[in-house]
Scaffold this active site. Structure first.
Site, PDB file in Angstrom:
ATOM      1  N   ARG A 290       0.877  -1.167  -0.076  1.00  0.00           N
ATOM      2  CA  ARG A 290       0.249  -0.033  -0.055  1.00  0.00           C
ATOM      3  C   ARG A 290       0.696   1.227  -0.004  1.00  0.00           C
ATOM      4  NH1 ARG A 290      -3.318  -3.475   3.323  1.00  0.00           N
ATOM      5  NH2 ARG A 290      -5.342  -3.883   2.161  1.00  0.00           N
ATOM      6  N   SER A 291       0.618   2.230   1.021  1.00  0.00           N
ATOM      7  CA  SER A 291       1.335   3.444   0.954  1.00  0.00           C
ATOM      8  C   SER A 291       2.860   3.560   1.195  1.00  0.00           C
ATOM      9  CB  SER A 291       0.573   4.515   1.737  1.00  0.00           C
ATOM     10  OG  SER A 291      -0.686   4.825   1.392  1.00  0.00           O
ATOM     11  N   ALA A 292       3.397   2.456   1.703  1.00  0.00           N
ATOM     12  CA  ALA A 292       4.810   2.330   1.889  1.00  0.00           C
ATOM     13  C   ALA A 292       5.321   2.420   0.126  1.00  0.00           C
ATOM     14  CB  ALA A 292       5.119   0.920   2.278  1.00  0.00           C
TER      15      ALA A 292
END
Length: 389
Positions: free
Chosen positions: A69-71
């Site tokens: 995801r937002s990593a």
């Protein structure tokens, strides 16, 4: 899980990380996960355990990968900082100098540094994109270029949860002439040997586990794990910037679907092993195994220089950002005040800490309703901190 069921190795002195990793399964509902840590460019922790799929029985293996995801945003920010390092991108230039269409609707004075630091003012789309539309980089770029800002660019910050995909991806494409996923592979992950993909190749699909929701315990160490009331209310309000920012991609995609995994969305759908994330961040602060290094010392310092801090108009908590990377703070505790990296909603975390020489990567198949700090990742970070004392 007993500590002896945690597969892999830890260097002498890093035994607390193995203990914390096992405790995540025993106490925090972990189903399948991996953690990797490098120190001064050499791997000191490499652990995995549980099942590959959140709802399955096949074991997690050494090379199992997950959507992070937002990593992914930290990787996209790294790409743009590398282009700056190479003299191909001016952080203080208007975005429109590279992407003329972006100047529409009052965004002609938006700078590249505003875009990176979540200050561009376009976290929402008045006309959200479907997952199928979002996978088309042309449609995504057209949507954010036409969008009027929610605030004057540069005057405030708010997390660009979904639109960061097209903001960063299109800027990279305009500068390099290449798709963002292909550029990241050729210029970043392949040179340092990091297992990370933005746009999953078919031949790697068998390595990737299935994600699914897992229930968080009510409390961890006596502290409640549920979101603060104001945050929960913001997510529930369909008119809030919070809800609209995450709904810029509607309906929510099936993250286990092959079509979604094959798309290249720099805000949300990178796929990596824990070792891949840790190894990539290790290359930002030094040589990895005596080999490649991506960031010069100057760019490394630029990556952790604060650009945004205080109330976040989207996340409704105080956040800190550098030029795309999240910085250490209450919303996203990292190893120390000098750390930079990025969490992924629901669990994943990757960061580098130049002061200690530590690079960290954690991936999981168990999704939690948390945007920033996750109790499982934080337990591992605390254990790394203990090992360094």
């Amino acid at each position: 899980m007993d500590v002896t069921d945690a597969h892999g190795t830890v260097a002498e002195g890093f035994e607390p990380v193995r203990e914390a990793f096992a405790a995540n399964f025993a106490l925090l509902g972990e189903r399948g996960a991996a953690v990797a840590v490098y120190r001064d460019g050499h791997k000191v922790v490499d652990l995995w355990g549980g099942t590959k799929d959140v709802d399955g029985t096949a074991p997690w293996e050494a090379g199992t990968a997950q959507i992070v995801r937002s990593a992914t945003k930290g990787v996209a920010a790294t790409a743009l900082l590398l282009l700056h390092q190479r003299g191909e991108l001016d952080l203080d230039a208007p975005v429109g100098a590279y992407w003329p269409e972006f100047k529409a609707a009052g965004k002609e004075h938006t700078l590249v540094r505003h875009l990176l630091a979540h200050r561009a003012g376009v976290p929402v789309l008045d006309r959200p994109l479907t997952p199928e539309q979002a996978a088309d980089p042309d449609l995504g770029a057209e949507a954010v270029a036409a969008q009027a800002p929610a605030w004057e660019p540069g005057t405030a910050h708010g997390y660009h949860a979904q639109t960061y995909s097209w903001l960063t991806g299109e800027l990279i494409r305009r500068i390099t002439g290449r798709p963002v996923g292909a550029w990241i592979t050729a210029e970043m992950t392949r040179p340092v040997g990091a297992d990370f993909w933005l746009g999953l190749p078919e031949e790697q699909s068998a390595r990737v586990g299935r994600l699914g929701p897992v229930q968080a315990p009510e409390t961890v160490g006596g502290l409640k794990t549920r979101p603060k009331r104001a945050v929960a209310e913001a997510y529930a309000d369909p008119e809030s910037l919070t809800r609209r920012a995450f709904a810029a991609l509607t309906p929510a995609p099936d993250e286990n679907a092959p079509a979604y995994r094959a798309a290249a969305l720099p805000a949300s759908n990178g796929i990596a092993t824990a070792d891949g994330l840790a190894r990539l961040y290790a290359s930002l602060i030094g040589e990895v195994d005596g080999g490649a290094r991506l960031f010069t010392p100057r760019t490394m310092e630029l990556a952790r220089a604060e650009q945004s801090a205080g109330p976040d108009r989207v996340l409704v908590v105080n956040t800190r950002f550098g030029l795309g990377h999240m910085l250490h703070g209450p919303a996203s505790p990292l190893l120390s005040p000098g750390s930079f990296g990025h969490p992924g909603r629901g669990g994943a975390l990757a960061f580098a800490d130049p002061d200690s020489g530590i690079a960290f990567g954690y991936v999981t198949n168990g999704f939690r309703k948390s945007v920033t700090a996750d109790a499982r990742a934080q337990a591992l970070v605390k254990a790394v901190r203990t090992a360094l004392v």
